[in-house]
Write a protein that holds these residues in place. Structure first.
Motif, short mmCIF file in Angstrom:
data_model
loop_
_atom_site.label_atom_id
_atom_site.label_comp_id
_atom_site.label_asym_id
_atom_site.label_seq_id
_atom_site.Cartn_x
_atom_site.Cartn_y
_atom_site.Cartn_z
N PHE A 141 0.84 -1.20 0.00
CA PHE A 141 0.00 0.00 0.00
C PHE A 141 0.88 1.25 0.00
N HIS A 142 1.85 1.29 0.89
CA HIS A 142 2.76 2.44 0.90
C HIS A 142 3.44 2.59 -0.47
N ASP A 143 3.99 1.51 -0.96
CA ASP A 143 4.80 1.60 -2.18
C ASP A 143 3.97 1.94 -3.41
N VAL A 144 2.81 1.32 -3.53
CA VAL A 144 2.03 1.55 -4.76
C VAL A 144 1.18 2.81 -4.65
N GLY A 146 1.47 5.28 -2.45
CA GLY A 146 2.30 6.44 -2.14
C GLY A 146 3.23 6.85 -3.27
N HIS A 147 3.91 5.87 -3.87
CA HIS A 147 4.99 6.22 -4.81
C HIS A 147 4.60 6.20 -6.28
N VAL A 148 3.78 5.23 -6.66
CA VAL A 148 3.63 4.97 -8.10
C VAL A 148 2.88 6.07 -8.87
N VAL A 187 11.33 12.56 -1.75
CA VAL A 187 10.49 11.46 -2.23
C VAL A 187 9.53 10.95 -1.14
N GLU A 188 9.98 10.86 0.11
CA GLU A 188 9.12 10.33 1.16
C GLU A 188 8.30 11.41 1.87
N PHE A 189 8.90 12.58 2.14
CA PHE A 189 8.19 13.55 2.99
C PHE A 189 8.17 14.96 2.40
#
Ligand SMILES: [Fe+2]
Length: 308
Positions: A141-144, A146-148, A187-189
């Motif tokens: 969930f975080h990776d897809v 949040g990032h994708v 990228v993260e925050f």
């Protein structure tokens, strides 16, 4: 002077560079990729749907424009954990990226290798109901979620690949820590200005409800304009809300400050280790909001302090 690297191969770790010892599960190659995306149970698909429903409500007025476009393009809310193959096909046609499954957090140098080659490694597992509100390991969930979505934006997609290439240089100068701080605060925050309003582009913020509100509306954290040299010298929080957020004007600005300026001169000028505390506000900072730091000072998560 710029050094040439072969980005098609996993970078070698110089003897001087220390990386966290992660134990690779049996059967995986040096690239740490799993042969296929996992088959999720019906309950695991429901966990995705519930996480998605909670988070999507908060996106308007908080997430940046490019993220919203990406969410729409990829249609991540069609039900259940998205299929990496379908997502990758769409991404490939837009920016040349794909999403590949990894079992867990992977070593930094392997992560850079994938990014430099426009592959985003995404956690193959999903959190349990017990971990619904908080999980430290990046799950699907975080990776897809949040990032994708942002990988659909051409400028951001180029920044992520440049970040991967920068990893080789960081290894050469033993400045992994500095590069990780930049990743963390962008990228993260990361926050971005959009028509004079603050919006979020950082995946660590966008994949959880509390920080989505706190990062933009909270009185506790500082919000400071991003200066790359300063950020690379700044400590950060791993398992709690951030004490400081850094703000960019556009992805073009971010790309210009890093890749176009060249990472090597930056690394050459940096001392090892961090110089600034995560709560610091410096005379040279362009400050949008000077935080009270009360959440941090009261002890943060675990102390029962309210994120205000
Ligand atoms: Fe992440």
């Amino acid at each position: 002077m710029t050094t040439q690297f072969d980005y098609t191969r996993i970078p070698e770790l110089p003897a001087s560079v220390y990386v966290a010892p992660l134990r690779k599960p049996a059967g995986l190659g040096d690239d740490w990729l799993e042969p296929a995306q996992r088959r999720y149970s019906a309950e695991e698909h429901r966990i995705w749907d519930d996480l998605y429903a909670r988070q999507i409500e908060l996106m308007p007025g908080h997430a940046c424009r490019e993220f919203m476009h990406g969410l729409e393009r990829l249609d991540l809310g069609r039900g259940g954990v998205p299929d990496f193959g379908v997502m990758s096909e769409e991404l490939r046609s837009l920016t040349g990226w794909s999403v590949v499954p990894v079992p867990m957090l992977i070593p930094d140098h392997v992560f850079y290798y994938h990014l430099a080659n426009r592959r985003f490694p995404a956690g193959n597992f999903i959190r349990s109901r017990e971990q619904f509100d908080y999980i430290q390991e990046p799950d699907v969930f975080h990776d897809v979620f949040g990032h994708v979505p942002l990988l659909t934006d051409p400028v951001y997609a180029d920044y992520m690949a440049a970040y991967g290439r920068a990893g080789w240089k960081a290894l050469k100068y033993n400045r992994l820590k500095a590069l990780s701080a930049l990743y963390w605060y962008t990228v993260e925050f990361g926050l971005i200005l959009e028509d004079d309003a603050l919006r979020i582009y950082g995946a660590g913020i966008l994949s959880g409800p509390t920080e989505t509100v706190y990062s933009i509306e909270g009185r506790s954290p500082h919000r400071i304009h991003l200066a790359v040299d300063r950020v690379m010298r700044t400590d950060y929080t791993i398992s709690d809300l951030q004490a400081t957020y850094f703000v960019i004007e556009s992805f073009r600005e971010l790309f210009h400050l890093t890749e176009q300026r060249g990472f090597e001169p930056i690394y050459e000028s940096l001392a090892p280790g961090f110089q600034y505390a995560k709560t610091a506000a410096l005379d040279t900072d362009h400050i949008y909001h000077r935080g009270t730091q009360e959440y941090e000072l009261r002890g943060g998560r675990g102390s029962g302090a309210r994120p205000v």
